[in-house]
Design a protein around this motif. Structure first.
Motif, mmCIF file in Angstrom:
data_model
loop_
_atom_site.group_PDB
_atom_site.id
_atom_site.type_symbol
_atom_site.label_atom_id
_atom_site.label_comp_id
_atom_site.label_asym_id
_atom_site.label_seq_id
_atom_site.Cartn_x
_atom_site.Cartn_y
_atom_site.Cartn_z
ATOM 1 N N ARG B 17 30.945 -53.058 -54.345
ATOM 2 C CA ARG B 17 30.605 -51.309 -54.706
ATOM 3 C C ARG B 17 30.901 -50.797 -53.255
ATOM 4 O O ARG B 17 30.432 -51.370 -52.164
ATOM 5 N N CYS B 18 31.262 -49.539 -53.441
ATOM 6 C CA CYS B 18 31.501 -48.824 -51.997
ATOM 7 C C CYS B 18 30.857 -47.593 -51.929
ATOM 8 O O CYS B 18 30.966 -46.596 -52.879
ATOM 9 N N ALA B 19 29.776 -47.474 -51.228
ATOM 10 C CA ALA B 19 29.020 -46.138 -50.981
ATOM 11 C C ALA B 19 29.754 -45.342 -50.228
ATOM 12 O O ALA B 19 29.942 -45.493 -49.046
ATOM 13 N N SER B 20 30.150 -44.140 -50.550
ATOM 14 C CA SER B 20 30.622 -43.052 -50.000
ATOM 15 C C SER B 20 29.658 -42.056 -49.294
ATOM 16 O O SER B 20 28.667 -42.065 -50.057
ATOM 17 N N SER B 21 30.014 -41.616 -48.131
ATOM 18 C CA SER B 21 29.006 -40.519 -47.574
ATOM 19 C C SER B 21 29.465 -39.040 -48.118
ATOM 20 O O SER B 21 28.793 -38.319 -47.605
ATOM 21 N N PHE B 22 30.449 -39.049 -49.137
ATOM 22 C CA PHE B 22 30.891 -37.835 -49.423
ATOM 23 C C PHE B 22 30.441 -37.456 -50.965
ATOM 24 O O PHE B 22 30.443 -38.293 -51.858
ATOM 25 N N PRO B 23 30.527 -36.098 -51.478
ATOM 26 C CA PRO B 23 30.258 -35.795 -52.745
ATOM 27 C C PRO B 23 31.635 -36.049 -53.570
ATOM 28 O O PRO B 23 32.616 -35.535 -52.933
ATOM 29 N N LYS B 24 31.593 -36.038 -54.798
ATOM 30 C CA LYS B 24 32.916 -36.235 -55.627
ATOM 31 C C LYS B 24 33.546 -34.686 -55.549
ATOM 32 O O LYS B 24 34.842 -34.882 -55.770
ATOM 33 N N SER B 25 32.822 -33.824 -55.224
ATOM 34 C CA SER B 25 33.664 -32.433 -55.115
ATOM 35 C C SER B 25 34.619 -32.370 -54.048
ATOM 36 O O SER B 25 35.646 -31.480 -53.945
ATOM 37 N N LEU B 26 34.372 -33.396 -52.961
ATOM 38 C CA LEU B 26 35.214 -33.067 -51.985
ATOM 39 C C LEU B 26 36.666 -34.276 -52.367
ATOM 40 O O LEU B 26 36.677 -35.361 -51.828
ATOM 41 N N ASP B 27 37.249 -33.856 -53.255
ATOM 42 C CA ASP B 27 38.395 -34.853 -53.655
ATOM 43 C C ASP B 27 39.428 -35.537 -52.478
ATOM 44 O O ASP B 27 39.614 -36.389 -52.649
ATOM 45 N N THR B 28 39.392 -34.627 -51.366
ATOM 46 C CA THR B 28 40.258 -35.048 -50.242
ATOM 47 C C THR B 28 39.537 -36.448 -49.700
ATOM 48 O O THR B 28 40.236 -37.489 -49.684
ATOM 49 N N ILE B 29 38.330 -36.119 -49.236
ATOM 50 C CA ILE B 29 37.724 -37.202 -48.326
ATOM 51 C C ILE B 29 37.009 -38.266 -49.093
ATOM 52 O O ILE B 29 37.133 -39.531 -48.994
ATOM 53 N N TYR B 30 36.209 -37.710 -49.953
ATOM 54 C CA TYR B 30 35.856 -38.947 -51.354
ATOM 55 C C TYR B 30 36.923 -39.649 -51.866
ATOM 56 O O TYR B 30 36.623 -40.680 -52.084
ATOM 57 N N GLY B 31 38.124 -38.800 -52.065
ATOM 58 C CA GLY B 31 39.108 -39.267 -52.710
ATOM 59 C C GLY B 31 39.798 -40.580 -52.041
ATOM 60 O O GLY B 31 40.267 -41.346 -52.550
ATOM 61 N N PRO B 52 33.795 -47.028 -56.287
ATOM 62 C CA PRO B 52 33.208 -46.006 -55.188
ATOM 63 C C PRO B 52 31.980 -45.290 -56.057
ATOM 64 O O PRO B 52 32.043 -44.907 -57.210
ATOM 65 N N PHE B 53 31.124 -45.069 -55.196
ATOM 66 C CA PHE B 53 29.854 -44.449 -55.583
ATOM 67 C C PHE B 53 29.796 -43.033 -54.826
ATOM 68 O O PHE B 53 29.830 -43.233 -53.527
ATOM 69 N N ALA B 54 29.505 -41.926 -55.304
ATOM 70 C CA ALA B 54 29.461 -40.768 -54.444
ATOM 71 C C ALA B 54 27.860 -40.726 -53.634
ATOM 72 O O ALA B 54 27.055 -41.535 -54.021
ATOM 73 N N ALA B 55 27.866 -39.969 -52.727
ATOM 74 C CA ALA B 55 26.735 -39.866 -51.965
ATOM 75 C C ALA B 55 25.443 -39.882 -52.812
ATOM 76 O O ALA B 55 25.659 -38.775 -53.813
ATOM 77 N N GLY B 56 24.442 -40.541 -52.781
ATOM 78 C CA GLY B 56 23.214 -40.284 -53.396
ATOM 79 C C GLY B 56 23.172 -41.068 -54.602
ATOM 80 O O GLY B 56 22.211 -41.106 -55.209
ATOM 81 N N GLU B 57 24.352 -41.619 -55.171
ATOM 82 C CA GLU B 57 24.428 -42.457 -56.184
ATOM 83 C C GLU B 57 23.605 -43.585 -56.035
ATOM 84 O O GLU B 57 22.856 -44.054 -56.850
ATOM 85 N N ILE B 58 23.610 -44.349 -54.848
ATOM 86 C CA ILE B 58 23.280 -45.478 -54.457
ATOM 87 C C ILE B 58 22.287 -45.610 -53.414
ATOM 88 O O ILE B 58 21.168 -45.778 -53.459
ATOM 89 N N ALA B 70 23.278 -53.846 -44.413
ATOM 90 C CA ALA B 70 21.991 -54.737 -44.963
ATOM 91 C C ALA B 70 22.732 -55.515 -46.512
ATOM 92 O O ALA B 70 21.791 -56.037 -46.777
ATOM 93 N N GLY B 71 23.905 -55.096 -46.612
ATOM 94 C CA GLY B 71 24.434 -55.797 -47.906
ATOM 95 C C GLY B 71 23.935 -55.210 -49.264
ATOM 96 O O GLY B 71 23.867 -55.768 -50.167
ATOM 97 N N THR B 72 23.260 -54.157 -49.332
ATOM 98 C CA THR B 72 22.924 -53.316 -50.560
ATOM 99 C C THR B 72 24.210 -53.157 -51.221
ATOM 100 O O THR B 72 24.174 -53.095 -52.485
ATOM 101 N N VAL B 73 25.140 -52.733 -50.480
ATOM 102 C CA VAL B 73 26.698 -52.432 -51.034
ATOM 103 C C VAL B 73 27.310 -53.379 -50.001
ATOM 104 O O VAL B 73 27.099 -53.553 -49.035
ATOM 105 N N GLU B 74 28.614 -53.693 -50.550
ATOM 106 C CA GLU B 74 29.585 -54.440 -49.592
ATOM 107 C C GLU B 74 30.263 -53.916 -48.650
ATOM 108 O O GLU B 74 30.495 -54.216 -47.833
ATOM 109 N N LEU B 75 30.446 -52.587 -49.027
ATOM 110 C CA LEU B 75 31.196 -51.644 -48.104
ATOM 111 C C LEU B 75 30.848 -50.211 -48.466
ATOM 112 O O LEU B 75 30.499 -49.833 -49.354
ATOM 113 N N CYS B 76 31.222 -49.417 -47.548
ATOM 114 C CA CYS B 76 31.155 -47.853 -47.535
ATOM 115 C C CYS B 76 32.153 -47.273 -46.979
ATOM 116 O O CYS B 76 33.302 -47.726 -46.140
#
Lengths: 347, 347
Positions: B17-31, B52-58, B70-76
């Motif tokens: 699972r990859c926690a993104s710092s970005f919302p899905k609306s930013l298709d460039t950087i979340y992309g 990938p999970f958008a900011a706030g999902e996890i 912390a290992g809550t997700v494997e990467l971000c």
């Protein structure tokens, strides 16, 4: 799908030969085929093997694309403008005078349809083509005498590759095709008056500053030349989809890696060159404008006579205008400020 | 080795699972996280899966690195300067004021030891870190009123992320931390006077030109910010070597791809923004110089007190000087000529 296929389908053993157009001494540009090979081999536990061969080992460097199209080798690593004599449309896969810089060329290829547009043309040549490196803006080359005016260009015998020669001819330059190893003695003897090669790091190896010290910039015929992986079309089509995707990913990484390597090496090389006698000179505004007008004349002829050239060139031109508009804003103002600090000894 | 291992070892099924710092609306950087996911999935016949999970999902966007460590997700997928409050050394993995542009940052990271130097630090934070995107030089942000002098900056409440706030504070700016969705109403009400976000394509989605029309450039605090994949160190170490190599290759391709995407989208976006009311303004030379001096003051404090910061920053600084020397030669003269043609309507 997520279902795990049988092992023979997952990681089939495939060994391909890659004919490079470059000698091993050019670790930067020849190195691109080695980087692709390493990425593919490691990712597949040694099952997808690409063996790079230097120019001349299987075929001469300037016949690499022919060998890939004919199936003598499965792929090559070359620069598409070497083959512009077949059809100038080839050159659009690499660089043409006064076109895009490296970032612009990559944006156009990867996200504005460039790769597909080029492959419409290259597939007809029996090739599937992907970017596999970039040198950044090249230097304009080494001259035995200073060149200050358009008049000074007349009658200059210059070693210059590809499409640029056709433009320089309009200004009275006499283009010469000379292999890398023969350039130095030709300059030394005065058989030629000037030669362009690549940029500081590669040029330094050939020692041109000793025989033709005036080092001009920029290489306006190569603002961001793409080095290409050209795969035999039938071999490409026979590749399992997973390997096709992996190849594209590894080629995109290799494409970035080559520019990163040049950018890491050229700055130190230019300092060493200047310390050992190279005299840096910008092409004068008069010369740049005359070359630009001459290039536009050549483009006009091709647009009128070559519909395939026109289709791809129109797409590049449309983006070129936008790219050099936006580049004036954040990128140029940041870089300019930083360069001023550099000149003032503040970095 | 070339020996074919058993299937379980060749393409083990791994789901991260990859926690993104970005919302899905930013298709460039979340992309970027989606691109990495696609490349890995396709190359392994669906066996190496990154979700990938958008900011706030996890976890909230600004806690993505903590979740990976912390290992809550494997990467971000995040920007290292978000965490500079822990230690300013974090910011060097992304961008600091008046440092390298995108090409310089990539050359330093991939071929001048930057990735290893950064991981000496990040490994101690429980993370293995690779570049995973770049935006190019960002814009300087949106201001409700024109800012002509250093005096005009005093008391300005500005939404600005990361390390830049510390420099702007020295000039009297009051930095504000505000999430993306809250910036527009804050500017509209006048709760804040200015806000920086990313660049034309991303900024356009938030419509700032309607409430803060003066659009300044360049974003001198982000000359070429790296977006990073940060992998939990123990998870990284447990990955088979083939997947480690594939991950690095796919991340290098993703890193390039994001900049290519921005470069393809920003030019058209800046034209639309100007057409809908944005007023482009360069920061004045006086303001740029004052900010540069303020940044150098901050660096001086950190060099004196933070040896890990100093070690990495010294390496970046040494290359910054060379990079902005050589960039003046071929790249700058080519780009300048092309921009002049653009302004003269000749492209």
């Amino acid at each position: 799908t997520l279902a795990a296929p049988a092992i023979a389908q997952s990681l089939p053993k495939i060994t391909w030969r890659c004919a490079s157009s470059f000698p091993k001494s050019l670790d930067t540009i020849y190195g691109g085929a080695e980087v692709l090979s390493k990425y593919l081999k490691e990712a597949t536990d040694g099952n997808f093997v690409i063996q790079p061969f230097a120019a001349g080992e299987i075929v001469p460097g300037l016949q690499a694309a022919d060998a890939a199209a004919a199936g003598t080798v499965e792929l090559c690593h070359t620069v598409a403008y070497y083959y512009w004599g077949k059809d100038p449309t080839w050159a659009l896969g690499a660089a043409v005078p006064f076109a895009l810089n490296a970032r612009g060329m990559n944006a156009w290829q990867y996200h504005l349809g460039g790769i597909d547009l080029l492959n419409e043309f290259f597939n007809k040549q029996g090739l599937q083509v992907y970017p596999g490196g970039n040198t950044g803006v090249q230097m304009g080359g080494w001259f035995r005498k200073e060149i200050k005016t358009v008049e000074d260009l007349k009658g200059i015998k210059m070693r210059v590759g590809g499409f640029a020669g056709k433009v320089l001819e309009k200004l009275g330059v006499v283009p010469q095709q000379i292999a890398g190893g023969d350039i130095y003695p030709s300059l030394e003897k005065g058989t030629i008056d000037a030669a362009e090669w690549v940029g500081p790091y590669d040029d330094e190896k050939l020692g041109f500053q000793k025989v033709a010290p005036f080092y001009y910039y920029p290489g306006w015929w190569e603002g961001g030349p793409t080095v290409s992986f050209m795969v035999n079309k039938a071999k490409w089509d026979s590749l399992p989809p997973a390997y096709q995707s992996l190849f594209r990913t590894a080629a995109q990484a290799t494409d970035a890696d080559m520019l990163q390597k040049y950018d890491s090496l050229n700055p130190a090389a230019i300092k060493r060159l200047v310390a050992s006698g190279a005299q840096l000179r910008p092409f004068s505004p008069e010369i740049m404008s005359a070359c630009f007008e001459a290039a536009n004349g050549v483009y006009g002829e091709m647009e009128a006579t070559n519909p395939e050239f026109k289709k791809i060139w129109d797409s590049i031109k449309a983006f070129r205008n936008e790219h050099f508009l936006y580049a004036q804003v954040a990128e140029y103002s940041f870089d300019t400020f930083m360069m001023i600090q550099q000149r003032n000894g503040k970095l």
